[in-house]
Enzyme design. Structure first.
Site, PDB file in Angstrom:
ATOM      1  CG  HIS A  16      -2.009  -1.027   1.129  1.00 15.25           C
ATOM      2  ND1 HIS A  16      -3.296  -0.701   0.776  1.00 15.25           N
ATOM      3  CD2 HIS A  16      -1.986  -2.369   1.269  1.00 15.25           C
ATOM      4  CE1 HIS A  16      -4.023  -1.811   0.732  1.00 15.25           C
ATOM      5  NE2 HIS A  16      -3.254  -2.837   1.035  1.00 15.25           N
TER       6      HIS A  16
ATOM      7  CG  ASP B 177       0.095   9.037   0.924  1.00 13.75           C
ATOM      8  OD1 ASP B 177       0.107   7.848   1.276  1.00 13.75           O
ATOM      9  OD2 ASP B 177      -0.605   9.908   1.460  1.00 13.75           O
TER      10      ASP B 177
HETATM   11  O1  F6P Z   1      -1.487   2.688   4.602  1.00 16.15           O
HETATM   12  C1  F6P Z   1      -0.465   2.218   5.348  1.00 16.15           C
HETATM   13  C2  F6P Z   1      -0.900   1.661   6.690  1.00 16.15           C
HETATM   14  O2  F6P Z   1       0.197   1.226   7.419  1.00 16.15           O
HETATM   15  C3  F6P Z   1      -1.851   0.506   6.610  1.00 16.15           C
HETATM   16  O3  F6P Z   1      -1.242  -0.749   6.455  1.00 16.15           O
HETATM   17  C4  F6P Z   1      -2.551   0.654   7.915  1.00 16.15           C
HETATM   18  O4  F6P Z   1      -3.790   0.044   7.901  1.00 16.15           O
HETATM   19  C5  F6P Z   1      -2.642   2.160   8.107  1.00 16.15           C
HETATM   20  O5  F6P Z   1      -1.518   2.672   7.463  1.00 16.15           O
HETATM   21  C6  F6P Z   1      -2.739   2.606   9.549  1.00 16.15           C
HETATM   22  O6  F6P Z   1      -1.539   2.349  10.230  1.00 16.15           O
HETATM   23  P1  F6P Z   1      -1.460   1.797  11.714  1.00 16.15           P
HETATM   24  O7  F6P Z   1      -2.133   0.455  11.707  1.00 16.15           O
HETATM   25  O8  F6P Z   1      -0.008   1.706  12.026  1.00 16.15           O
HETATM   26  O9  F6P Z   1      -2.192   2.774  12.564  1.00 16.15           O
END
Ligand code: F6P
Length: 468
Positions: A158, A366
């Site tokens: 992602h 991003d």
């Molecule tokens: O988009 C990247 C990401 O790390 C996703 O994998 C994740 O769901 C989101 O950001 C939120 O991050 P975290 O789970 O570390 O709060």
């Protein structure tokens, strides 16, 4: 049809999938609901070793089984807070200066991946297809293969995949790329990310890249592809309109007293370019005095990963900047920047986007940035707002009708704000229609279906994992 097993670091709860869940959860849950399957990952809880080992905890909702495990403190520290978020996250977002490498954290990252793989194996059936998400789980397929799993394994990244020169800053870069090669299909958000991976394969491990993104390296053959994650734009438009007359929107409108509104929503992360964004807004007020008292920036930034040092630093920095700029430009009845460290329900946010004249989305890097897409989708087509978007967001490849800016160019961003705030209706409509057409064409269902069709098309496996 074979069952789908989704693996991601965090798993949404059944309740979240029905209401406030974000893009990834909506897409993944949609596929799971249709095909039936399992969603496996971390529950988000830190628990004792005994509780962690007793898992996974299973919750069945219709055709979907939510299978979650808690993480003991040491695993959480090494795998999640440490290697994933203090090393991989900054480097993959081109912030080597913020990266911290600790060997024991890397060992913990691999150990937790192997442990999670071991937990999943008990739930796996021979013809399941397994779709793994994001940078926390790079070694997951390798661990499954080493435990004899031959199922089709796909991985979607992602976040950006950095250019090889940047990736070299991660000491075990080659091991990580070798682990990635244990998947059958690797999906990237943009062609730039895919090319960066191919470049590494060719230059650093003497692998080959063939037609259709086929990669041969470490004795394995795998496919790579670009799958742009999207949204369901018409659903968002409908939700934003439906919420238009709710209390929170009316309160916001009343408090603005006719002033224009610029909206930004991001996790509180240094990759989001928040300091630069505040300074661009400050420069707008400095250079175009007619906007003083007449436009407000609402920045919603819920804190995340707050036990990682760099996240504490960005929070302090931003609080300082918001206070400084507000001290300079706010009045007794006017706050220039409304800066909120709170999480808002996604449906509420869509209706707030619809009320605003500008969506200001300026990450320094991003993978995609779904907020940019949601902002466009939430607009009233008869009087749409304007998206000001960083050229370093994956979404910039598709949303070329936005006002694209370089987030390091404060003056460029303040000029784009000025242009967006004054843009004639006909031009706003033209840009909005063009962006909506792209969002409809590349919607979230297209992303999901294209990835899964390609993964199903991979011949079932075969080769053992590459030897260390
Ligand atoms: O988009 C990247 C990401 O790390 C996703 O994998 C994740 O769901 C989101 O950001 C939120 O991050 P975290 O789970 O570390 O709060």
């Amino acid at each position: 049809m074979s069952r789908l097993v989704v693996v991601s670091n965090r798993v949404a709860t059944p309740t979240e999938t029905k209401g406030s869940a974000g893009g990834l959860a909506v897409a993944v849950f949609g596929a799971l609901k249709d095909m039936g399957g399992v969603w496996f990952g971390w529950s988000g809880d830190v628990v004792s070793e005994a509780v962690a080992n007793a898992g996974p905890n299973l919750e069945v909702d219709g055709a979907v089984t939510f299978a979650t495990v808690g993480l003991p403190r040491r695993d959480y520290d090494q795998y999640y807070r440490g290697f994933s978020n203090a090393m991989l996250w900054p480097v993959f977002h081109y912030r080597n200066d913020l990266a911290v490498y600790e060997r024991d954290e890397y060992a913990g990252y691999r150990r937790v991946n192997a442990w999670l793989a071991h937990k999943l194996i008990k739930l796996l059936e021979p013809d399941d297809i397994v779709w793994v998400h994001d940078y926390h789980l790079i070694p997951f397929a390798e661990a499954l293969r080493q435990q004899g799993v031959g199922n089709r394994l796909g991985f979607f990244l992602h976040i950006p995949f950095p250019s090889p020169q940047i990736l070299l800053n991660v000491p075990p870069h080659e091991e990580l790329v070798k682990s990635l090669c244990c998947y059958d299909l690797l999906g990237f958000q943009t062609a730039t990310d895919q090319t960066a991976f191919h470049d590494y394969i060719v230059r650093h491990v003497r692998g080959t890249v063939g037609p259709g993104g086929q990669v041969e390296a470490f004795g394995r053959t795998l496919r790579t592809g670009v799958y742009r994650i999207g949204v369901f734009p018409d659903e968002i438009a409908e939700q934003a309109e439906r919420y238009e007359s709710r209390q929170h929107v009316l309160e916001l409108k009343e408090s603005l007293e006719g002033r224009k509104l610029i909206m930004s929503v991001d996790r509180l992360d240094y990759s989001k370019g928040l300091v630069e964004r505040f300074r661009a807004f400050e420069q707008l007020l400095e250079k175009a005095p007619e906007w003083r008292g007449n436009v407000t920036l609402v920045q919603i930034a819920p804190p995340t990963r707050s036990d990682v040092d760099t996240y504490q630093q960005i929070r302090q920095h931003l609080e300082y900047e918001a206070g400084r700029i507000n001290g300079r430009y706010s009045g007794l009845d006017y706050t220039a920047i409304r800066y909120l460290n709170q999480r808002y329900d996604r449906l509420k946010l869509m209706s707030l986007f619809r009320e605003s004249q500008v969506g200001f989305v300026t990450p320094l890097r991003d993978g995609m940035n779904l907020v940019a897409k949601e902002y466009v989708a939430a607009q009233n087509p008869d009087d749409p707002g304007v998206l000001v978007l960083s050229c370093f967001a994956g979404a910039a490849d598709e949303l070329t009708s936005a006002l694209l800016v370089n987030p390091h160019d404060i003056t460029g961003m303040s000029e784009a704000l000025q242009r967006a705030l004054s843009m004639p209706l006909a031009e706003r409509k033209r840009r909005h229609q063009a962006s909506m057409a792209v969002l409809r064409e590349n919607n979230l269902g297209v992303w999901r279906d294209a990835f899964l069709a390609d993964l199903r098309g991979v011949p079932p496996i075969s080769e053992p994992a590459p030897q260390p």
